[in-house]
Scaffold this active site. Structure first.
Site, PDB file in Angstrom:
ATOM      1  N   ARG A  41       0.701  -1.242   0.062  1.00 27.00           N
ATOM      2  CA  ARG A  41      -0.018  -0.123   0.013  1.00 27.00           C
ATOM      3  C   ARG A  41       0.822   1.179  -0.016  1.00 27.00           C
ATOM      4  NH1 ARG A  41      -5.011  -1.300   4.009  1.00 27.00           N
ATOM      5  NH2 ARG A  41      -6.418  -2.230   2.366  1.00 27.00           N
ATOM      6  N   LYS A 202     -16.754 -14.883   7.969  1.00 25.33           N
ATOM      7  CA  LYS A 202     -18.035 -14.944   8.210  1.00 25.33           C
ATOM      8  C   LYS A 202     -19.002 -14.216   7.147  1.00 25.33           C
ATOM      9  CE  LYS A 202     -17.295 -13.366  12.898  1.00 25.33           C
ATOM     10  NZ  LYS A 202     -17.194 -12.111  14.020  1.00 25.33           N
ATOM     11  N   GLY A 349      -6.745  -8.725   2.131  1.00 23.66           N
ATOM     12  CA  GLY A 349      -5.042  -8.899   2.337  1.00 23.66           C
ATOM     13  C   GLY A 349      -4.874 -10.424   2.408  1.00 23.66           C
ATOM     14  N   GLY A 372     -12.247  -4.486   1.510  1.00 27.26           N
ATOM     15  CA  GLY A 372     -13.697  -4.107   1.359  1.00 27.26           C
ATOM     16  C   GLY A 372     -14.125  -3.049   0.612  1.00 27.26           C
TER      17      GLY A 372
HETATM   18  C1  3PG Z   1      -8.668  -1.979   5.357  1.00 24.94           C
HETATM   19  O1  3PG Z   1      -7.471  -2.403   5.161  1.00 24.94           O
HETATM   20  O2  3PG Z   1      -9.612  -2.626   4.714  1.00 24.94           O
HETATM   21  C2  3PG Z   1      -9.065  -0.323   4.961  1.00 24.94           C
HETATM   22  O3  3PG Z   1      -7.400   0.158   5.280  1.00 24.94           O
HETATM   23  C3  3PG Z   1      -9.929   0.021   5.727  1.00 24.94           C
HETATM   24  O4  3PG Z   1      -9.672  -0.377   7.128  1.00 24.94           O
HETATM   25  P1  3PG Z   1     -10.992  -0.493   7.800  1.00 24.94           P
HETATM   26  O5  3PG Z   1     -11.675  -1.730   7.554  1.00 24.94           O
HETATM   27  O6  3PG Z   1     -10.378  -0.671   9.316  1.00 24.94           O
HETATM   28  O7  3PG Z   1     -11.771   0.627   7.912  1.00 24.94           O
END
Ligand code: 3PG
Ligand code: MG
Length: 391
Positions: A41, A202, A349, A372
């Site tokens: 990132r 989940k 990830g 997400g």
């Molecule tokens: C992530 O790693 O999914 C983003 O940086 C967003 O982080 P968060 O899910 O804690 O909002």
């Protein structure tokens, strides 16, 4: 036609030279013992930063790290990330231990043209995730121009991604944000057959994606612990696998809506999640055992689906990938996606870590920096961080 300006348009109009540009990036990276362990990132954030600095901007770089919930947690300081950014940028990156108030204002005032300061973790203040107007105003006090390049956080309506955007003009999308949106178009207008591979623990985390993609995809293949909720909802024995009984109805709705939904037909099972735990492959999970990975037959079936697909979206591991004996299913799926001639998009990830571990990155169409965020976007949802940039 997009109503969102980009960095090139800011530069063309001479709007950044000598001005304070607030650059919201997603520098939420894994850190162990004060060292960034995966800097993807960081690397993805460099082009916009460099472009702004080369144009003479005074860059105020900001990000969140982890979920400190409004508390100052030393382990979630962005200080090590300043070093990681400097290493990739090849220039010094100042660090300020606050993101608002007199300390931040002084650090920003000290910038010369073409210099950058990284502010401390935005989420040390609850005003960030609560999108509090007062907190957004304190950030706005540091900015003449706003650029959002934080694609991975674009699905969050937080102060630095939405509230602040409304207070600063001009505002624009960074190069990474733009590039992500254009690459993800493939999944919005897929060449068929369109295969979605969804994993993770989940159903509740990915319910929106499951519901939307069930009908959009020609094949939806489910792995990870969420598969056991689907199996249990159909009265299959799942032993002590992780299930969400309050999601059975949701799972049934997804099953009914799907064109073709594939579930594991064999499983790697164990009694506990430990690398040295006894484990075996079964078709039916006995009492006292839990599923920890898709079995080899299921993994081959999913890889064959990948070979036949023309567009693939993959998000989420197929098993407890961090524990080596339970990583085989995820690896087989990773190879299947990489070997497929399909246009492929991988996000999340663990899926990216699997691709990276196997050095398959250059055989994937697009590696998204947002897990997400990419899932929400391919559902056809508007991302608040993008909507906030519209003029
Ligand atoms: C992530 O790693 O999914 C983003 O940086 C967003 O982080 P968060 O899910 O804690 O909002
Ligand atoms: Mg996340």
């Amino acid at each position: 036609m997009s109503l969102v300006r980009n960095v090139d348009s800011l530069l063309a109009d001479g709007e950044v030279s000598g001005r304070r540009v607030f650059l919201r990036a997603d520098l939420n990276v894994p850190i162990r013992d004060g060292v960034v362990t995966d800097d993807s990132r960081v690397r993805a954030s460099i082009p916009t930063l460099r472009r702004l600095l080369d144009a003479g901007a005074r860059v105020v770089l900001a990000s969140h790290l982890g979920r400190p919930k409004g508390h100052r947690r030393p382990a979630l300081s962005l200080a090590p990330v300043a070093d990681a950014v400097a290493a990739q940028l090849g220039r010094p990156v100042a660090f300020c231990g606050e993101c608002i108030g007199p300390e931040a204002e002084a650090a920003v005032a000290a910038l010369a043209d073409g210099e950058v300061v990284l502010l401390e973790n935005l989420r040390f203040h609850a005003g960030e995730t609560n999108n509090e107007p007062a907190f957004a105003a304190q950030l706005a006090a540091l900015a003449d121009v706003y650029v959002n390049d934080a694609f991975g956080t674009a699905h969050r309506a937080h102060a630095s991604t939405t509230g602040l955007a409304a207070l600063v003009s001009p505002r624009a999308a960074g190069l990474l944000l733009e590039s992500e949106l254009s690459h993800l178009q493939v999944a919005l207008e897929p060449t068929r057959p369109f295969l979605c591979l969804l994993g993770g623990s989940k159903v509740s985390d990915k319910l929106g994606a499951l519901e939307a993609l069930a009908s959009r995809a020609d094949v939806l293949a489910v792995g990870g612990a969420m598969a056991y909720t689907f199996l249990a909802a159909q009265d299959h024995p799942v032993g002590s696998s992780l299930v969400e009984p309050d999601r059975f109805e949701d799972a049934q709705r997804v099953l009914a809506a799907a064109k073709r939904l594939l579930l594991p037909t064999d499983h790697v099972i164990a009694r506990e999640i430990r690398a040295d735990a006894e484990h075996r492959v079964v078709a039916t999970i006995p009492e006292g055992w839990m599923g920890v990975d898709i079995g080899p037959e299921t993994a081959s079936r999913y890889a064959e689906e990948a070979a036949a697909a023309k567009t693939i979206l993959w998000n989420g591991p197929m098993g407890v990938f961090e524990t080596d004996p339970f990583a085989a299913g995820t690896r087989t799926v990773a190879r299947g996606v990489a070997n497929s001639p399909a246009e492929s998009i991988v996000g999340g990830g663990d899926s990216l870590a699997a691709i990276d571990k196997l050095s398959l990155g250059d055989r994937i169409g697009h590696l998204s920096t947002g897990g997400g965020a990419s899932l929400e976007y391919v559902q056809g949802l508007e991302l608040p961080g993008v909507a906030a940039l519209e003029t």
